[in-house]
Design an enzyme around this catalytic site. Sequence first.
Site, mmCIF file in Angstrom:
data_model
loop_
_atom_site.group_PDB
_atom_site.id
_atom_site.type_symbol
_atom_site.label_atom_id
_atom_site.label_comp_id
_atom_site.label_asym_id
_atom_site.label_seq_id
_atom_site.Cartn_x
_atom_site.Cartn_y
_atom_site.Cartn_z
ATOM 1 N N TYR A 1 22.949 4.251 12.687
ATOM 2 C CA TYR A 1 22.375 5.360 11.920
ATOM 3 C C TYR A 1 23.308 6.927 12.161
ATOM 4 O O TYR A 1 23.023 8.015 11.836
ATOM 5 C CB TYR A 1 21.315 4.933 11.927
ATOM 6 N N PRO B 1 2.013 1.604 12.684
ATOM 7 C CA PRO B 1 3.387 2.249 13.728
ATOM 8 C C PRO B 1 3.859 1.521 14.405
ATOM 9 O O PRO B 1 3.280 0.754 14.731
ATOM 10 C CB PRO B 1 1.924 3.641 14.110
ATOM 11 N N CYS C 1 35.568 -2.337 23.218
ATOM 12 C CA CYS C 1 36.072 -1.699 22.403
ATOM 13 C C CYS C 1 36.511 -1.842 20.713
ATOM 14 O O CYS C 1 36.582 -2.332 20.175
ATOM 15 C CB CYS C 1 36.955 -3.216 22.524
ATOM 16 N N TYR D 1 13.322 0.696 18.824
ATOM 17 C CA TYR D 1 14.582 0.024 17.713
ATOM 18 C C TYR D 1 15.671 -0.049 19.102
ATOM 19 O O TYR D 1 16.992 0.325 18.812
ATOM 20 C CB TYR D 1 15.057 0.734 16.641
#
Length: 421
Positions: free
Chosen positions: A318, A276, A346, A375
Amino acid sequence: MDHFNYKDGQLHAEDVPLSRIAAEVGTPVYVYSAATLTRHFGLFRQALDWTDHLVCFAVKANSNLAVLKLMADQGAGMDVVSGGEYARAKAAGVPGERIVFSGVGKTVSEMRQAIEGGIRQFNIESEPEMRALSALAVSMGAEVPVAIRVNPDVDAKTHEKIATGKSENKFGIPIAKSRQVYAEAAALPGLKVVGIDVHIGSQLTDLDPYRAAYAKVADLTRALRADGHDITRLDLGGGLGIPYRRDNNAPPLPIEYGQVIRDAVGDLGCEIEIEPGRNIVGNAGVLLSSVIYVKEGEGRDFLIVDAAMNDLLRPAMYGAHHDIVPVREAALGAELRPFDVVGPVCESGDTFQKGTQLPSVAAGDLIAFRSAGAYGAVMASEYNSRPLVPEVLVSGDHFAVIRARPTFEEMLSRDTIPEWL
Ligand SMILES: *Cc1c(COP(=O)(O)O)cnc(C)c1O
């Protein structure tokens, strides 16, 4: 459950007000809670306490040395996917016998590094990799433990970029072909087949894909044993999801996941490994940011904050959602209004969320992106020459900077202008 709560009208990490960290370290900054990390790791251990097991923290979710050291001190093993992650695990004090090496593209130099430093097992992802590892092990006079990652062709029902267990994905060896590959592995010198590996994806919010995959692993274990292989370990991967929205149905708990494992493979007498990452560290971290400007646009207002896509890439990459909350607690019944929360980079993709309902906010106010511990910092870059985002670890009423914000000088010092220019 995490340890980010309002006390006296201020969002805290454990007993430390986030405003204090912002004042002392500046923003943007990642803030992790040690108590949350420890608690989540303990839940996985508890979920497998019915058998011999090793919980290998997936280093790619958060690879700060202090986080790894905290995990290692609890007895965690590590799942690494690169030579750099292997070096981090070792630097955090994890012995080689507790490090599992995964990943589809291990290079010979990475494999050599792990054999020299000690390794629990390589999770083999292809036949060419298996042959390369065999040749290397022979040249080093070593015998290395291997598991073969099988692709069970199961739909993990998660985001397409983080699903890994369908036959069209690049990961593992098709389960239908695996007996043949195990036969070759057993015949190759320098390799010692110890088990089977599977990992079907990340942010799974349903246990059924695990049930399906682990049932196939159980069948394969019996078949391989019948073929004469000594299968003693099952590495069942990671991927258990977390609630990214406070008001959403929570994904299954580690204890329920542990029961699925027990039901599927509990009678095989194998040592169980799991990997995990997100579930341990995701909700143990927030990204703390300051509002630079409140800009009134046409039909919508923008909250321009000092965190950007280079600091937290998941929304741009994502379309991921992170709850955004004010650090100063909104008064009861305070009026909310919608904002598009954006960073200064930008690119239009540098948008964290559209139409977020927030109480009135002003320049200089602090906000927090929740569930940013996994992440998050690991995917950060210096795009737009924004210095790499720092990280802070809180424990009780104290905190430490576990990665300092580089100065411009440090950032620039990595470049070299050739003499001939
Ligand atoms: C990414 C990954 C993990 C961890 O996934 P989480 O969703 O963070 O739990 C575990 N094992 C392998 C092989 C991975 O690639």
